[in-house]
Design a protein around this motif. Structure first.
Motif, PDB file in Angstrom:
ATOM      1  N   VAL A 121      -7.999  -6.745   4.760  1.00 42.80           N
ATOM      2  CA  VAL A 121      -8.265  -7.349   6.090  1.00 42.80           C
ATOM      3  C   VAL A 121      -8.331  -8.832   5.814  1.00 42.80           C
ATOM      4  CG1 VAL A 121      -9.865  -7.299   7.936  1.00 42.80           C
ATOM      5  CG2 VAL A 121      -9.272  -5.139   6.756  1.00 42.80           C
ATOM      6  N   LEU A 122      -7.697  -9.675   6.563  1.00 42.06           N
ATOM      7  CA  LEU A 122      -7.555 -11.033   6.709  1.00 42.06           C
ATOM      8  C   LEU A 122      -8.239 -11.455   7.865  1.00 42.06           C
ATOM      9  CD1 LEU A 122      -4.295 -11.670   4.720  1.00 42.06           C
ATOM     10  CD2 LEU A 122      -6.643 -11.738   3.794  1.00 42.06           C
ATOM     11  N   PRO A 123      -9.518 -11.874   8.103  1.00 42.34           N
ATOM     12  CA  PRO A 123      -9.818 -12.442   9.351  1.00 42.34           C
ATOM     13  C   PRO A 123      -9.354 -13.903   9.634  1.00 42.34           C
ATOM     14  CG  PRO A 123     -11.792 -12.839   7.516  1.00 42.34           C
ATOM     15  CD  PRO A 123     -10.362 -12.085   6.837  1.00 42.34           C
ATOM     16  N   HIS A 124      -8.944 -14.013  10.983  1.00 43.28           N
ATOM     17  CA  HIS A 124      -8.642 -15.188  11.538  1.00 43.28           C
ATOM     18  C   HIS A 124      -9.176 -15.425  12.939  1.00 43.28           C
ATOM     19  CE1 HIS A 124      -5.018 -15.519   8.985  1.00 43.28           C
ATOM     20  NE2 HIS A 124      -5.017 -14.387   8.879  1.00 43.28           N
ATOM     21  N   ARG A 125      -9.334 -16.787  13.411  1.00 41.12           N
ATOM     22  CA  ARG A 125      -9.989 -16.911  14.676  1.00 41.12           C
ATOM     23  C   ARG A 125      -9.428 -15.867  15.729  1.00 41.12           C
ATOM     24  NH1 ARG A 125     -12.790 -21.427  13.924  1.00 41.12           N
ATOM     25  NH2 ARG A 125     -12.082 -23.114  12.686  1.00 41.12           N
ATOM     26  N   GLU A 131      -3.038  -5.647   6.024  1.00 39.64           N
ATOM     27  CA  GLU A 131      -1.971  -5.237   5.167  1.00 39.64           C
ATOM     28  C   GLU A 131      -2.697  -3.896   4.573  1.00 39.64           C
ATOM     29  OE1 GLU A 131      -1.323  -8.311   2.242  1.00 39.64           O
ATOM     30  OE2 GLU A 131      -0.879  -9.906   3.821  1.00 39.64           O
ATOM     31  N   LEU A 132      -1.490  -3.087   4.687  1.00 39.84           N
ATOM     32  CA  LEU A 132      -2.100  -1.604   3.865  1.00 39.84           C
ATOM     33  C   LEU A 132      -1.012  -0.975   2.938  1.00 39.84           C
ATOM     34  CD1 LEU A 132      -2.443   0.186   7.253  1.00 39.84           C
ATOM     35  CD2 LEU A 132      -4.310  -0.536   5.927  1.00 39.84           C
ATOM     36  N   GLU A 133      -1.595  -0.904   1.553  1.00 43.15           N
ATOM     37  CA  GLU A 133      -0.814  -0.516   0.553  1.00 43.15           C
ATOM     38  C   GLU A 133      -0.951   1.112   0.595  1.00 43.15           C
ATOM     39  OE1 GLU A 133       1.045  -2.046  -2.013  1.00 43.15           O
ATOM     40  OE2 GLU A 133       0.567  -4.208  -1.063  1.00 43.15           O
ATOM     41  N   VAL A 134       0.052   1.918   0.740  1.00 42.41           N
ATOM     42  CA  VAL A 134      -0.069   3.170   0.744  1.00 42.41           C
ATOM     43  C   VAL A 134       0.778   3.966  -0.126  1.00 42.41           C
ATOM     44  CG1 VAL A 134       0.234   5.135   2.477  1.00 42.41           C
ATOM     45  CG2 VAL A 134      -0.538   2.862   3.514  1.00 42.41           C
ATOM     46  N   LEU A 135       0.078   5.027  -0.846  1.00 40.21           N
ATOM     47  CA  LEU A 135       0.773   5.899  -1.799  1.00 40.21           C
ATOM     48  C   LEU A 135       1.029   7.194  -1.203  1.00 40.21           C
ATOM     49  CD1 LEU A 135       1.774   6.021  -4.556  1.00 40.21           C
ATOM     50  CD2 LEU A 135      -0.354   6.976  -5.266  1.00 40.21           C
ATOM     51  N   THR A 136       2.252   7.661  -1.045  1.00 37.53           N
ATOM     52  CA  THR A 136       2.333   8.841  -0.404  1.00 37.53           C
ATOM     53  C   THR A 136       3.303   9.724  -1.305  1.00 37.53           C
ATOM     54  OG1 THR A 136       4.682   8.243   0.388  1.00 37.53           O
ATOM     55  CG2 THR A 136       2.969   7.642   1.899  1.00 37.53           C
ATOM     56  N   THR A 137       3.322  11.185  -0.865  1.00 35.88           N
ATOM     57  CA  THR A 137       3.889  12.075  -1.454  1.00 35.88           C
ATOM     58  C   THR A 137       5.597  11.592  -1.525  1.00 35.88           C
ATOM     59  OG1 THR A 137       4.212  13.464   0.326  1.00 35.88           O
ATOM     60  CG2 THR A 137       2.362  14.165  -1.197  1.00 35.88           C
ATOM     61  N   PRO A 169       0.668  -5.337  12.108  1.00 36.28           N
ATOM     62  CA  PRO A 169       0.078  -4.990  10.744  1.00 36.28           C
ATOM     63  C   PRO A 169       1.245  -4.847   9.613  1.00 36.28           C
ATOM     64  CG  PRO A 169      -0.884  -3.406  12.185  1.00 36.28           C
ATOM     65  CD  PRO A 169      -0.063  -4.321  12.861  1.00 36.28           C
ATOM     66  N   LEU A 170       1.062  -5.161   8.403  1.00 33.39           N
ATOM     67  CA  LEU A 170       1.941  -5.020   7.336  1.00 33.39           C
ATOM     68  C   LEU A 170       1.835  -3.386   6.423  1.00 33.39           C
ATOM     69  CD1 LEU A 170       4.318  -6.041   5.444  1.00 33.39           C
ATOM     70  CD2 LEU A 170       2.679  -7.118   4.198  1.00 33.39           C
ATOM     71  N   VAL A 171       2.863  -2.763   6.348  1.00 33.41           N
ATOM     72  CA  VAL A 171       2.390  -1.258   5.530  1.00 33.41           C
ATOM     73  C   VAL A 171       3.492  -1.436   4.646  1.00 33.41           C
ATOM     74  CG1 VAL A 171       2.541   0.871   5.783  1.00 33.41           C
ATOM     75  CG2 VAL A 171       1.805  -0.040   7.856  1.00 33.41           C
ATOM     76  N   ARG A 172       2.987  -1.417   3.277  1.00 28.47           N
ATOM     77  CA  ARG A 172       3.735  -1.141   2.144  1.00 28.47           C
ATOM     78  C   ARG A 172       3.564   0.238   1.673  1.00 28.47           C
ATOM     79  NH1 ARG A 172       1.241  -6.124   0.795  1.00 28.47           N
ATOM     80  NH2 ARG A 172       2.555  -7.842   1.364  1.00 28.47           N
ATOM     81  N   ILE A 173       4.787   0.832   1.705  1.00 25.03           N
ATOM     82  CA  ILE A 173       4.762   2.347   1.264  1.00 25.03           C
ATOM     83  C   ILE A 173       5.435   2.473  -0.151  1.00 25.03           C
ATOM     84  CG2 ILE A 173       5.482   4.731   1.887  1.00 25.03           C
ATOM     85  CD1 ILE A 173       5.034   4.180   4.611  1.00 25.03           C
ATOM     86  N   ARG A 174       4.523   3.330  -0.871  1.00 22.28           N
ATOM     87  CA  ARG A 174       5.175   3.513  -2.333  1.00 22.28           C
ATOM     88  C   ARG A 174       5.160   4.983  -2.467  1.00 22.28           C
ATOM     89  NH1 ARG A 174       2.517   2.697  -7.179  1.00 22.28           N
ATOM     90  NH2 ARG A 174       0.408   2.525  -5.751  1.00 22.28           N
TER      91      ARG A 174
END
Length: 189
Positions: A121-125, A131-137, A169-174
């Motif tokens: 989580v990056l706070p801005h005004r 940004e979410l790094e997600v590990l899935t099946t 939001p940025l979602v990176r799925i691995r």
């Protein structure tokens, strides 16, 4: 500040490449050119009255020092680690960034086929950037799972916590690796 740092580093490198090349290829010619230029500078400065020269020099040094000091303060100050909740009236409410990350992690870990989530989580005004790094099946359907993750993240941040999101939001799925088949077994389709 990060963008300014990158711009300054790129400009410094682009300036250093030709300067170093010229200096290393023709050092004697560069030394003679500097000697001539500095001799002219010394002659010009010596014609200015000392009190004017010292007064202007002091003023310019103070301005440059002040600008460098402000830049230094922006560089070493700790990043904001709390976010104000804008929808509360009658009080100022702040939520720690770590709490937002923990809450996102807790709720997103509950989703089916999600093994691990690492939120950032990056706070801005004008809101939070997530940004979410997600590990899935390995067999998860990426578009459907990404949409489910985004909906839940929005629900948690905007509805349950009363905060605003900045941008998408940025979602990176691995995917987790497929289980290895034992000798003599065929993988299931």
């Amino acid at each position: 500040m990060n963008t300014l740092n990158r711009i300054l580093v790129v400009l410094g490198i682009l300036l250093a490449i030709p300067l170093c090349s010229v200096l290393l290829i023709t050092p004697l010619e560069v030394a003679r050119l500097l000697q001539t230029a500095l001799g002219g500078l010394v002659q010009t400065l010596s014609q200015i009255r000392p009190e004017v020269r010292y007064g202007l020099g002091t003023l310019m040094a103070l301005i440059v020092d002040l600008l460098l000091l402000v830049w230094l303060i922006f560089e070493v100050r700790p990043p904001r680690r709390v976010v104000r909740v804008p929808t509360v009236s009658g009080a100022i409410v702040a939520v720690a960034v770590d709490s937002i990350q923990e809450r996102l992690k807790y709720h997103l870990d509950q989703l089916a086929d999600v093994i691990e989530v690492r939120p950032r989580v990056l706070p801005h005004r004008d809101g939070l950037q997530i940004e979410l790094e997600v590990l899935t099946t390995p067999e998860v359907e990426v578009p459907a799972k990404a949409e489910e993750i985004l909906q839940l993240a929005r629900l948690v941040v905007e509805d349950k916590m009363g905060l605003r999101l900045r941008g998408k939001p940025l979602v990176r799925i691995r995917h987790a690796p497929y289980p290895k088949a034992r000798a003599g077994q065929r993988p299931s389709a």
